[in-house]
Write a protein that holds these residues in place. Sequence first.
Motif, PDB file in Angstrom:
ATOM      1  N   SER A   1      66.408  14.027  -1.113  1.00  0.00           N
ATOM      2  CA  SER A   1      66.990  15.183  -1.796  1.00  0.00           C
ATOM      3  C   SER A   1      66.225  15.470  -3.086  1.00  0.00           C
TER       4      SER A   1
ATOM      5  N   PRO B   1      67.374  15.884  -6.175  1.00  0.00           N
ATOM      6  CA  PRO B   1      67.735  14.974  -7.273  1.00  0.00           C
ATOM      7  C   PRO B   1      67.089  13.593  -7.146  1.00  0.00           C
ATOM      8  N   GLU B   2      66.968  13.071  -5.914  1.00  0.00           N
ATOM      9  CA  GLU B   2      66.313  11.774  -5.714  1.00  0.00           C
ATOM     10  C   GLU B   2      64.837  11.863  -6.082  1.00  0.00           C
TER      11      GLU B   2
END
Length: 52
Positions: free
Chosen positions: A18, A20-21
Amino acid sequence: MTSIDLDKVLDKAWAGKSLPEILAAPVGALKGISDRDGELLGPVRRIFPAGV
Protein backbone atom coordinates in the motif's frame (compact mmCIF):
# COMPACT_ATOMS: atom_id res chain seq x y z
CA MET A 1 -1.68 14.44 -14.01
CA THR A 2 1.63 12.67 -13.56
CA SER A 3 1.90 9.04 -12.56
CA ILE A 4 4.71 6.63 -11.81
CA ASP A 5 4.94 2.86 -11.95
CA LEU A 6 6.29 2.18 -8.46
CA ASP A 7 7.27 -1.37 -9.42
CA LYS A 8 10.03 0.17 -11.56
CA VAL A 9 11.65 1.92 -8.59
CA LEU A 10 10.95 -0.52 -5.74
CA ASP A 11 12.48 -3.90 -4.93
CA LYS A 12 10.24 -6.86 -5.75
CA ALA A 13 9.53 -7.42 -2.05
CA TRP A 14 7.72 -4.07 -1.97
CA ALA A 15 5.61 -4.62 -5.10
CA GLY A 16 1.91 -4.54 -4.30
CA LYS A 17 2.36 -2.81 -0.94
CA SER A 18 0.00 0.00 0.00
CA LEU A 19 1.06 3.62 -0.45
CA PRO A 20 1.33 4.21 3.33
CA GLU A 21 3.61 1.15 3.61
CA ILE A 22 5.79 2.41 0.75
CA LEU A 23 6.02 5.91 2.21
CA ALA A 24 7.22 4.42 5.51
CA ALA A 25 9.62 2.00 3.79
CA PRO A 26 13.35 2.09 4.50
CA VAL A 27 15.60 3.53 1.81
CA GLY A 28 16.71 -0.04 1.05
CA ALA A 29 13.26 -0.65 -0.47
CA LEU A 30 14.35 1.33 -3.52
CA LYS A 31 15.59 -0.79 -6.39
CA GLY A 32 19.38 -0.83 -6.56
CA ILE A 33 19.94 0.19 -2.94
CA SER A 34 20.95 -2.61 -0.60
CA ASP A 35 20.09 -2.71 3.09
CA ARG A 36 23.77 -1.97 3.77
CA ASP A 37 23.64 1.07 1.47
CA GLY A 38 20.59 2.22 3.41
CA GLU A 39 22.51 1.90 6.67
CA LEU A 40 25.35 4.00 5.25
CA LEU A 41 22.92 6.79 4.39
CA GLY A 42 22.59 7.38 8.13
CA PRO A 43 19.78 9.80 8.96
CA VAL A 44 17.87 9.06 5.77
CA ARG A 45 15.85 6.25 7.30
CA ARG A 46 12.76 6.19 5.11
CA ILE A 47 11.89 6.99 1.52
CA PHE A 48 9.73 9.92 2.65
CA PRO A 49 9.93 11.61 6.05
CA ALA A 50 6.94 11.28 8.37
CA GLY A 51 4.18 13.74 7.64
CA VAL A 52 4.69 13.91 3.88
